[in-house]
Design an enzyme around this catalytic site. Sequence first.
Site, mmCIF file in Angstrom:
data_model
loop_
_atom_site.group_PDB
_atom_site.id
_atom_site.type_symbol
_atom_site.label_atom_id
_atom_site.label_comp_id
_atom_site.label_asym_id
_atom_site.label_seq_id
_atom_site.Cartn_x
_atom_site.Cartn_y
_atom_site.Cartn_z
ATOM 1 N N TYR A 149 15.615 30.730 7.875
ATOM 2 C CA TYR A 149 14.475 31.405 8.473
ATOM 3 C C TYR A 149 14.640 31.543 9.983
ATOM 4 O O TYR A 149 15.074 30.610 10.649
ATOM 5 C CB TYR A 149 13.192 30.621 8.191
ATOM 6 C CG TYR A 149 12.707 30.780 6.764
ATOM 7 C CD1 TYR A 149 12.398 32.036 6.247
ATOM 8 C CD2 TYR A 149 12.549 29.666 5.953
ATOM 9 C CE1 TYR A 149 11.942 32.182 4.946
ATOM 10 C CE2 TYR A 149 12.086 29.797 4.652
ATOM 11 C CZ TYR A 149 11.782 31.055 4.152
ATOM 12 O OH TYR A 149 11.331 31.193 2.881
ATOM 13 N N LYS B 288 0.835 -1.206 0.000
ATOM 14 C CA LYS B 288 0.000 0.000 0.000
ATOM 15 C C LYS B 288 0.872 1.258 0.000
ATOM 16 O O LYS B 288 2.078 1.188 0.300
ATOM 17 C CB LYS B 288 -0.911 -0.022 1.227
ATOM 18 C CG LYS B 288 -0.156 -0.083 2.541
ATOM 19 C CD LYS B 288 -1.075 -0.478 3.694
ATOM 20 C CE LYS B 288 -0.283 -0.498 4.999
ATOM 21 N NZ LYS B 288 -1.079 -1.027 6.109
HETATM 22 C C1 LIG Z 1 -0.243 -1.906 6.756
HETATM 23 C C2 LIG Z 1 -0.777 -3.228 7.154
HETATM 24 C C3 LIG Z 1 0.093 -4.312 7.311
HETATM 25 C C4 LIG Z 1 1.595 -4.173 7.298
HETATM 26 O O1 LIG Z 1 1.993 -3.707 8.579
HETATM 27 P P1 LIG Z 1 3.520 -3.372 8.940
HETATM 28 O O2 LIG Z 1 3.454 -2.938 10.358
HETATM 29 O O3 LIG Z 1 3.951 -2.284 8.023
HETATM 30 O O4 LIG Z 1 4.303 -4.614 8.745
HETATM 31 C C5 LIG Z 1 -0.478 -5.556 7.556
HETATM 32 N N1 LIG Z 1 -1.818 -5.702 7.651
HETATM 33 C C6 LIG Z 1 -2.678 -4.677 7.542
HETATM 34 C C7 LIG Z 1 -4.131 -4.905 7.677
HETATM 35 C C8 LIG Z 1 -2.182 -3.406 7.307
HETATM 36 O O5 LIG Z 1 -3.033 -2.366 7.218
#
Ligand SMILES: *Cc1c(COP(=O)(O)O)cnc(C)c1O
Length: 346
Positions: free
Chosen positions: A249, A39
């Site tokens: 800044y 993702k």
């Molecule tokens: C993002 C996600 C993962 C991966 O989790 P990590 O902590 O990045 O390993 C696994 N399962 C779900 C449902 C997620 O949303």
Amino acid sequence: MPDLPPPSLRLRLDPGALAANWRALDRMSGAARAGAAVKADCYGLGTERCVPVLREAGAARFFVAHWSEVPAVLRHADPAQVSVLHGPLAQADVVFARESGVRPVINSLHQARLWTAGGGGPCDLMVDTGINRLGIGMAELSDPAIAALSVDTLMSHLACADEDSAMNAGQLARFREACGLVPARARSLANSAGIALGPGYHFDLTRPGLSLYGGVPCPGLEGQIRQVAFPQAAVIQLRRLGRGDSVGYNATFTADRDMAAAVVSLGYADGFLRPWGGRGALAYEGVRLPLLGRVSMDMVVVDASAAPLLREGDWLDVPYSLPEAAAATGLSQYELLTVLGRRFAR
Ligand SMILES: *Cc1c(COP(=O)(O)O)cnc(C)c1O
């Protein structure tokens, strides 16, 4: 439009490290297979580059959050290997899932009914065992809308996998109970940190994300995971500071001597956020060049005293060992990866 000149920001990826991390997590998953959370554009590192490497390493299950993330993954994976974690929000999502062949993750009775009314087919099912985020409640598992589903993978998500917390055993017990109530082809509970909780948490499939890309969320993964992402930024100007000159800044740094400074093409618009200011450093061939003053939108200034051979156009390394960068900035390892901006050549 003429060809664009070379960029002044680049994100080098070590595909060998990415593949090695997947293999390490797959090995640590024991009898279960490791999938891959891809993702958010593979946590910011680029679906186009990462998914082929993960697939080549052996990953055969991919998880995205949004429907919009599906097409990029489908260039390198079979639809039946791709699950969409947010599930269907509306009829258009159901139509898209059925026509593309990817699987929705059903997270509520509403989504279950929507999916079945749209023609159904194999889906995944997320059960909430305590995180109170997405997922169907334990008490809803006996609902006829759930019985009507054809569940490929039954899953749940741990809230505290990166901590030694009593939540973990509680969620595990509830997930086992859910497995007894819902017939499914496969079961999946562990994210990256969950893999390190041990065989009881592995079931049939694990879902690492962060650690594929170099994150080390818990002591159990230390020494197993290699850095994958190496950001670099070019020096766009060298200048001399005199004693009493301030930088950036709000003039938060003032030179107490004559010194060399380098202006670097990297700023908070690139995801190099303001917590780096005042405490971070970039590096030139291993030599540490501390940041001077604030991080601007498109620039930072570093003390170049230790690198007399530095020239305009040279590349500096941004130290991006995720556990160390998180400790230095107070940002999470997840944030450090996913904020890296679009101006990095990937
Ligand atoms: C993002 C996600 C993962 C991966 O989790 P990590 O902590 O990045 O390993 C696994 N399962 C779900 C449902 C997620 O949303």
